[in-house]
Design a protein around this motif. Structure first.
Motif, PDB file in Angstrom:
ATOM      1  N   THR A  13      22.992  34.296  95.189  1.00  0.00           N
ATOM      2  CA  THR A  13      22.000  34.016  94.159  1.00  0.00           C
ATOM      3  C   THR A  13      20.662  33.933  94.872  1.00  0.00           C
ATOM      4  O   THR A  13      20.585  33.457  96.003  1.00  0.00           O
ATOM      5  N   GLY A  14      19.620  34.448  94.231  1.00  0.00           N
ATOM      6  CA  GLY A  14      18.360  34.412  94.940  1.00  0.00           C
ATOM      7  C   GLY A  14      17.171  34.873  94.139  1.00  0.00           C
ATOM      8  O   GLY A  14      17.268  35.435  93.050  1.00  0.00           O
ATOM      9  N   TYR A  15      16.078  34.609  94.741  1.00  0.00           N
ATOM     10  CA  TYR A  15      14.750  34.877  94.244  1.00  0.00           C
ATOM     11  C   TYR A  15      14.578  36.378  94.003  1.00  0.00           C
ATOM     12  O   TYR A  15      14.968  37.194  94.831  1.00  0.00           O
ATOM     13  N   SER A  47      27.648  39.205  92.755  1.00  0.00           N
ATOM     14  CA  SER A  47      26.199  39.345  92.608  1.00  0.00           C
ATOM     15  C   SER A  47      25.799  39.406  91.140  1.00  0.00           C
ATOM     16  O   SER A  47      26.519  39.969  90.316  1.00  0.00           O
ATOM     17  N   GLY A  48      24.612  38.879  90.840  1.00  0.00           N
ATOM     18  CA  GLY A  48      24.045  38.955  89.501  1.00  0.00           C
ATOM     19  C   GLY A  48      23.438  40.310  89.186  1.00  0.00           C
ATOM     20  O   GLY A  48      22.976  40.533  88.082  1.00  0.00           O
ATOM     21  N   HIS A  49      23.425  41.196  90.164  1.00  0.00           N
ATOM     22  CA  HIS A  49      23.052  42.601  90.002  1.00  0.00           C
ATOM     23  C   HIS A  49      21.605  42.810  89.538  1.00  0.00           C
ATOM     24  O   HIS A  49      21.300  43.766  88.832  1.00  0.00           O
ATOM     25  N   GLU A  59      23.569  43.425  97.909  1.00  0.00           N
ATOM     26  CA  GLU A  59      24.439  44.541  97.534  1.00  0.00           C
ATOM     27  C   GLU A  59      24.265  45.712  98.497  1.00  0.00           C
ATOM     28  O   GLU A  59      25.247  46.346  98.907  1.00  0.00           O
ATOM     29  N   ARG A  60      23.037  45.999  98.880  1.00  0.00           N
ATOM     30  CA  ARG A  60      22.777  47.101  99.813  1.00  0.00           C
ATOM     31  C   ARG A  60      23.432  46.833 101.164  1.00  0.00           C
ATOM     32  O   ARG A  60      24.078  47.715 101.744  1.00  0.00           O
ATOM     33  N   THR A  71      29.884  42.785  90.327  1.00  0.00           N
ATOM     34  CA  THR A  71      28.579  42.478  89.735  1.00  0.00           C
ATOM     35  C   THR A  71      28.735  41.848  88.358  1.00  0.00           C
ATOM     36  O   THR A  71      29.678  42.136  87.623  1.00  0.00           O
ATOM     37  N   PHE A  72      27.778  40.982  88.056  1.00  0.00           N
ATOM     38  CA  PHE A  72      27.722  40.271  86.783  1.00  0.00           C
ATOM     39  C   PHE A  72      26.285  40.372  86.260  1.00  0.00           C
ATOM     40  O   PHE A  72      25.483  39.466  86.473  1.00  0.00           O
TER      41      PHE A  72
END
Length: 164
Positions: A13-15, A47-49, A59-60, A71-72
């Motif tokens: 999770t992130g900015y 990941s929130g994608h 992801e990369r 992914t979500f």
């Protein structure tokens, strides 16, 4: 969701403006060291994608390493402003399913300050006492959900921010 046989799960999770690849790589490498690299047989990233920032970078990096990603994406058109928070809880719920199936789980939270103009929470302190401003809402929410679920959480504060 049917639990798959993942050995280790990293929920990221992130900015949305996260741009520090070195700190992200360090956080992932720290997790591998803590787990014991020889024990990490089938890792997966949750990941929130988001197409920008921490999600896209994670992801990369995982794709380049040949690791699996789940992914979500937030359903903004269906859920409006609450979509991100709902998605965060879905990611935490998925991480818990994998943990119950035997996986080691870590939430990595990559924090930056909220930059929303006119944010009504602008003067609140969220993470550290006596710190002006507050961190990005979605990242703090997902981090809080993960911690409430008992998921080990690593917090990485963007290096451009003042030391705490």
């Amino acid at each position: 969701m049917i639990p798959e046989s993942f050995s280790h799960v990293v929920l990221v999770t992130g900015y949305r403006s996260w741009n520090d690849e070195q700190s992200m790589r360090s956080a992932f490498n720290d997790a591998w060291r803590d787990w014991g690299a020889e024990n990490v047989t089938r890792p997966v990233l949750i990941s929130g994608h988001c197409p920008d920032g921490a999600d896209a970078m994670a992801e990369r990096l995982w794709r380049a390493a040949g690791f699996e990603i789940r992914t979500f994406a937030a359903a903004w058109s269906a859920h409006g402003k609450r979509a991100g928070f709902q998605r965060n809880q879905e990611m935490v719920d998925a991480a818990q399913v994998f943990r119950e199936a035997g996986a080691q789980v870590l939430c990595t939270a990559f924090l930056g300050f909220c930059r929303k103009p006119g944010c009504p929470q602008r003067d609140q302190e969220q993470l550290m006492p006596h710190t002006p401003g507050h961190f990005s809402h979605g990242t703090i929410h997902c981090r809080s959900c993960a911690r409430a679920a008992g998921i080990v959480t690593a917090t990485v504060i963007h290096p451009s921010l003042p030391p705490f």
